[in-house]
Design a protein around this motif. Sequence first.
Motif, PDB file in Angstrom:
ATOM      1  N   LEU A 161      -7.916 -35.854 143.265  1.00 54.17           N
ATOM      2  CA  LEU A 161      -8.244 -35.725 141.842  1.00 54.17           C
ATOM      3  C   LEU A 161      -8.588 -34.281 141.523  1.00 54.17           C
ATOM      4  CD1 LEU A 161     -10.648 -38.757 141.170  1.00 54.17           C
ATOM      5  CD2 LEU A 161      -8.359 -38.431 140.236  1.00 54.17           C
ATOM      6  N   SER A 162      -8.081 -33.802 140.424  1.00 55.61           N
ATOM      7  CA  SER A 162      -8.503 -32.471 139.970  1.00 55.61           C
ATOM      8  C   SER A 162      -9.933 -32.597 139.442  1.00 55.61           C
ATOM      9  CB  SER A 162      -7.582 -31.967 138.864  1.00 55.61           C
ATOM     10  OG  SER A 162      -7.805 -32.706 137.669  1.00 55.61           O
ATOM     11  N   ASN A 163     -10.604 -31.484 139.333  1.00 54.66           N
ATOM     12  CA  ASN A 163     -11.967 -31.504 138.804  1.00 54.66           C
ATOM     13  C   ASN A 163     -11.982 -32.062 137.388  1.00 54.66           C
ATOM     14  OD1 ASN A 163     -14.850 -30.806 139.099  1.00 54.66           O
ATOM     15  ND2 ASN A 163     -14.393 -29.480 137.364  1.00 54.66           N
ATOM     16  N   LEU A 164     -10.955 -31.740 136.599  1.00 57.91           N
ATOM     17  CA  LEU A 164     -10.869 -32.240 135.226  1.00 57.91           C
ATOM     18  C   LEU A 164     -10.729 -33.761 135.200  1.00 57.91           C
ATOM     19  CD1 LEU A 164     -11.020 -30.686 132.613  1.00 57.91           C
ATOM     20  CD2 LEU A 164      -8.520 -30.643 132.543  1.00 57.91           C
ATOM     21  N   GLU A 165      -9.859 -34.310 136.068  1.00 52.67           N
ATOM     22  CA  GLU A 165      -9.683 -35.762 136.151  1.00 52.67           C
ATOM     23  C   GLU A 165     -10.957 -36.437 136.639  1.00 52.67           C
ATOM     24  OE1 GLU A 165      -5.010 -36.301 137.332  1.00 52.67           O
ATOM     25  OE2 GLU A 165      -6.357 -35.426 138.821  1.00 52.67           O
ATOM     26  N   LEU A 166     -11.589 -35.832 137.630  1.00 53.43           N
ATOM     27  CA  LEU A 166     -12.836 -36.385 138.159  1.00 53.43           C
ATOM     28  C   LEU A 166     -13.918 -36.393 137.091  1.00 53.43           C
ATOM     29  CD1 LEU A 166     -14.463 -37.493 140.538  1.00 53.43           C
ATOM     30  CD2 LEU A 166     -14.903 -35.117 141.237  1.00 53.43           C
ATOM     31  N   ALA A 167     -14.043 -35.295 136.361  1.00 49.26           N
ATOM     32  CA  ALA A 167     -15.046 -35.195 135.293  1.00 49.26           C
ATOM     33  C   ALA A 167     -14.822 -36.282 134.246  1.00 49.26           C
ATOM     34  CB  ALA A 167     -14.986 -33.808 134.648  1.00 49.26           C
ATOM     35  N   ASP A 168     -13.563 -36.522 133.915  1.00 48.17           N
ATOM     36  CA  ASP A 168     -13.234 -37.554 132.942  1.00 48.17           C
ATOM     37  C   ASP A 168     -13.630 -38.934 133.457  1.00 48.17           C
ATOM     38  OD1 ASP A 168     -12.005 -38.413 130.452  1.00 48.17           O
ATOM     39  OD2 ASP A 168     -10.407 -39.246 131.715  1.00 48.17           O
ATOM     40  N   ARG A 169     -13.358 -39.201 134.730  1.00 46.39           N
ATOM     41  CA  ARG A 169     -13.665 -40.516 135.311  1.00 46.39           C
ATOM     42  C   ARG A 169     -15.162 -40.792 135.399  1.00 46.39           C
ATOM     43  NH1 ARG A 169      -9.157 -41.932 139.867  1.00 46.39           N
ATOM     44  NH2 ARG A 169      -7.395 -41.397 138.545  1.00 46.39           N
ATOM     45  N   VAL A 170     -15.955 -39.751 135.604  1.00 46.70           N
ATOM     46  CA  VAL A 170     -17.395 -39.974 135.758  1.00 46.70           C
ATOM     47  C   VAL A 170     -18.177 -39.613 134.500  1.00 46.70           C
ATOM     48  CG1 VAL A 170     -17.303 -39.696 138.262  1.00 46.70           C
ATOM     49  CG2 VAL A 170     -17.850 -37.713 136.831  1.00 46.70           C
ATOM     50  N   SER A 171     -17.461 -39.255 133.450  1.00 44.35           N
ATOM     51  CA  SER A 171     -18.056 -38.945 132.147  1.00 44.35           C
ATOM     52  C   SER A 171     -19.063 -37.800 132.209  1.00 44.35           C
ATOM     53  CB  SER A 171     -18.708 -40.196 131.537  1.00 44.35           C
ATOM     54  OG  SER A 171     -17.767 -41.232 131.433  1.00 44.35           O
ATOM     55  N   LEU A 172     -18.635 -36.703 132.809  1.00 47.28           N
ATOM     56  CA  LEU A 172     -19.441 -35.479 132.876  1.00 47.28           C
ATOM     57  C   LEU A 172     -18.570 -34.305 132.458  1.00 47.28           C
ATOM     58  CD1 LEU A 172     -21.423 -35.447 136.262  1.00 47.28           C
ATOM     59  CD2 LEU A 172     -22.380 -35.427 133.969  1.00 47.28           C
ATOM     60  N   SER A 173     -19.183 -33.196 132.150  1.00 42.90           N
ATOM     61  CA  SER A 173     -18.403 -31.991 131.873  1.00 42.90           C
ATOM     62  C   SER A 173     -17.786 -31.492 133.178  1.00 42.90           C
ATOM     63  CB  SER A 173     -19.303 -30.906 131.272  1.00 42.90           C
ATOM     64  OG  SER A 173     -20.131 -30.361 132.285  1.00 42.90           O
ATOM     65  N   PRO A 174     -16.666 -30.785 133.101  1.00 40.42           N
ATOM     66  CA  PRO A 174     -16.056 -30.238 134.313  1.00 40.42           C
ATOM     67  C   PRO A 174     -16.996 -29.311 135.091  1.00 40.42           C
ATOM     68  CG  PRO A 174     -14.486 -30.190 132.516  1.00 40.42           C
ATOM     69  CD  PRO A 174     -15.812 -30.594 131.931  1.00 40.42           C
ATOM     70  N   THR A 175     -17.785 -28.527 134.401  1.00 41.23           N
ATOM     71  CA  THR A 175     -18.718 -27.617 135.071  1.00 41.23           C
ATOM     72  C   THR A 175     -19.776 -28.391 135.844  1.00 41.23           C
ATOM     73  OG1 THR A 175     -18.374 -25.968 133.347  1.00 41.23           O
ATOM     74  CG2 THR A 175     -20.335 -25.705 134.726  1.00 41.23           C
ATOM     75  N   ALA A 176     -20.364 -29.394 135.206  1.00 46.42           N
ATOM     76  CA  ALA A 176     -21.392 -30.206 135.870  1.00 46.42           C
ATOM     77  C   ALA A 176     -20.799 -30.972 137.046  1.00 46.42           C
ATOM     78  CB  ALA A 176     -22.031 -31.168 134.867  1.00 46.42           C
ATOM     79  N   THR A 177     -19.581 -31.463 136.872  1.00 40.52           N
ATOM     80  CA  THR A 177     -18.913 -32.195 137.951  1.00 40.52           C
ATOM     81  C   THR A 177     -18.660 -31.281 139.142  1.00 40.52           C
ATOM     82  OG1 THR A 177     -17.865 -33.680 136.364  1.00 40.52           O
ATOM     83  CG2 THR A 177     -16.872 -33.570 138.554  1.00 40.52           C
ATOM     84  N   ALA A 178     -18.133 -30.091 138.873  1.00 48.22           N
ATOM     85  CA  ALA A 178     -17.857 -29.138 139.955  1.00 48.22           C
ATOM     86  C   ALA A 178     -19.129 -28.772 140.710  1.00 48.22           C
ATOM     87  CB  ALA A 178     -17.193 -27.883 139.392  1.00 48.22           C
ATOM     88  N   GLU A 179     -20.217 -28.591 139.986  1.00 45.25           N
ATOM     89  CA  GLU A 179     -21.490 -28.258 140.637  1.00 45.25           C
ATOM     90  C   GLU A 179     -21.976 -29.402 141.512  1.00 45.25           C
ATOM     91  OE1 GLU A 179     -23.160 -25.376 140.925  1.00 45.25           O
ATOM     92  OE2 GLU A 179     -21.376 -24.572 139.929  1.00 45.25           O
ATOM     93  N   ARG A 180     -21.823 -30.621 141.028  1.00 50.51           N
ATOM     94  CA  ARG A 180     -22.238 -31.778 141.822  1.00 50.51           C
ATOM     95  C   ARG A 180     -21.386 -31.911 143.083  1.00 50.51           C
ATOM     96  NH1 ARG A 180     -25.389 -36.211 139.670  1.00 50.51           N
ATOM     97  NH2 ARG A 180     -26.338 -35.605 137.698  1.00 50.51           N
ATOM     98  N   VAL A 181     -20.082 -31.714 142.961  1.00 47.40           N
ATOM     99  CA  VAL A 181     -19.204 -31.801 144.127  1.00 47.40           C
ATOM    100  C   VAL A 181     -19.590 -30.716 145.134  1.00 47.40           C
ATOM    101  CG1 VAL A 181     -16.827 -31.543 144.948  1.00 47.40           C
ATOM    102  CG2 VAL A 181     -17.300 -32.936 142.928  1.00 47.40           C
ATOM    103  N   LYS A 182     -19.855 -29.513 144.665  1.00 46.81           N
ATOM    104  CA  LYS A 182     -20.289 -28.432 145.567  1.00 46.81           C
ATOM    105  C   LYS A 182     -21.579 -28.810 146.286  1.00 46.81           C
ATOM    106  CE  LYS A 182     -18.339 -24.608 142.957  1.00 46.81           C
ATOM    107  NZ  LYS A 182     -18.660 -23.525 142.026  1.00 46.81           N
ATOM    108  N   ARG A 183     -22.537 -29.367 145.540  1.00 46.35           N
ATOM    109  CA  ARG A 183     -23.815 -29.757 146.147  1.00 46.35           C
ATOM    110  C   ARG A 183     -23.625 -30.895 147.145  1.00 46.35           C
ATOM    111  NH1 ARG A 183     -26.757 -33.792 144.958  1.00 46.35           N
ATOM    112  NH2 ARG A 183     -26.067 -34.015 142.803  1.00 46.35           N
ATOM    113  N   LEU A 184     -22.819 -31.895 146.778  1.00 44.09           N
ATOM    114  CA  LEU A 184     -22.566 -33.024 147.683  1.00 44.09           C
ATOM    115  C   LEU A 184     -21.883 -32.551 148.970  1.00 44.09           C
ATOM    116  CD1 LEU A 184     -21.493 -35.669 145.025  1.00 44.09           C
ATOM    117  CD2 LEU A 184     -23.539 -35.782 146.473  1.00 44.09           C
TER     118      LEU A 184
END
Length: 153
Positions: free
Chosen positions: A21-44
């Motif tokens: 999944l691209s970050n954009l697709e992932l952000a859409d699936r989890v209902s978050l902004s792309p920036t917040a999603t990318a930060e969470r993935v980095k932290r995880l």
Amino acid sequence: MKDIDRLDRKILRALQKEGRLSNLELADRVSLSPTATAERVKRLTREGYITGYSALLSPEKLGRNLLVFVQVKLDRTTPDVFDAFAAAVKRSDDVMECHMVAGGFDYLVKARVAGMEAYRQFLSEVILPLPGVRETHTYAVMEEIKGTGYIPV
């Protein structure tokens, strides 16, 4: 490590099902902004919840039709034998998984080979020469009922 929340779990579930999944697709699936999603993935990833990504390959297309499980019993269970056995197993490309287990034997080896002739060669050239091997029992898989690396999140 801090506890993960509901959104982290949604991210982990989505990536576990579809790691490309691209970050954009992932952000859409989890209902978050792309920036917040990318930060969470980095932290995880940084915290070790995500340990890597890989493609699932077809054993049949790659000529690895036979899946076997081999129980291995060692002649002695000392740290030097365990270490030597583990190092030797890690060098074999045919071994997909190897687990030290409690019970009537010491290791359970999962391997994928081309067929029975390849398995006989694997057994005689890889498993039996391993340090400390006393006895083996092999189970050839006739049908895979369920095969997944999915971890409930």
